[in-house]
Design a protein around this motif. Structure first.
Motif: not given
Length: 219
Positions: A66-73, A92-100, A103-109
């Motif tokens: 389980n992945i919670y609340g990140w902003s990179f990738g 994967a939940t609560d990914g936020t923001g646009v990283d360097s 990329y806008r934080a999505g659940g899985f890539e």
């Protein structure tokens, strides 16, 4: 190579828009033109908070994470250049923001050729629920809800055509998935195909009803 990481919890004090994955599986020489990649690894039964996981290699598997609340990738990434492996019963939940990298934080890539992903849950992320670029892979029994919080362009599942077609979702099977907006008003489509150059994708027994604009958007 050939290892296991299990029963872990990694908590970072804060999330960041620059590279800071809690776990990064790769090989320096492979990333810089060498012939050796990380391979034959299993990560299972873990939690990451304020950070995410990235892998580049062969036959690398993620199970019950389980992945919670990140902003990179994305929450879990299987990078372009990977082969086989996959993700099983992860959230994967609560990914936020646009990283360097923009990329806008999505659940899985997921880009690994022939990768398998089943039982994924991607909920309330700013970007896509699942970016799917695994040529000849299988995506099954995924649930994506209320993603696209940060933009009007995002869907539950997006079949990707990346790096000029070097990595793409062509030849994939997408089976038994449900993508829905339950009232957040953010997930525009259940399923999208981002390029008319994609081919031989089988989508069956999926429910994409209940998204903001329409079930699917196929170019």
């Amino acid at each position: 190579n050939t290892g296991t990481i299990t029963n872990f919890e990694i908590i970072k004090n804060s999330k960041t828009l620059t590279q800071n994955q809690a776990i990064n599986i790769s090989d320096y020489t492979y990333l810089h033109g060498g012939s050796v990649a990380s391979a034959n690894m299993v990560l299972s039964n873990g939690t990451c908070r304020n950070s995410s996981i990235l892998s580049l290699g062969e036959d690398i598997w993620f199970e019950n994470i389980n992945i919670y609340g990140w902003s990179f990738g994305a929450g879990i990434v299987i990078e372009i250049g990977s082969n086989r492996g996959g993700i099983v019963n992860c959230m994967a939940t609560d990914g936020t923001g646009v990283d360097s990298n923009g990329y806008r934080a999505g659940g899985f890539e997921i880009w690994g050729v022939g990768a398998i992903a089943t039982g994924l849950i991607a909920v309330a992320n700013d970007g896509m629920g699942i970016d799917w670029g695994a040529e000849n892979g299988i995506l099954a029994n995924a649930y994506c809800a209320n993603n696209g919080r940060g933009s009007s362009l995002y869907s539950g599942i997006s079949a990707r055509y990346g790096s000029g077609g070097i990595a793409k979702a062509s030849g994939s099977m997408i089976v038994g998935c449900r993508c829905v907006d339950t009232g957040a008003g953010t997930q525009r489509f259940g399923y999208t195909e981002e390029s008319a150059s994609l081919s031989n994708i089988t989508v069956m027994a999926c429910s994409f009803i209940g998204n903001v604009i329409r079930p699917m958007n196929i170019l």
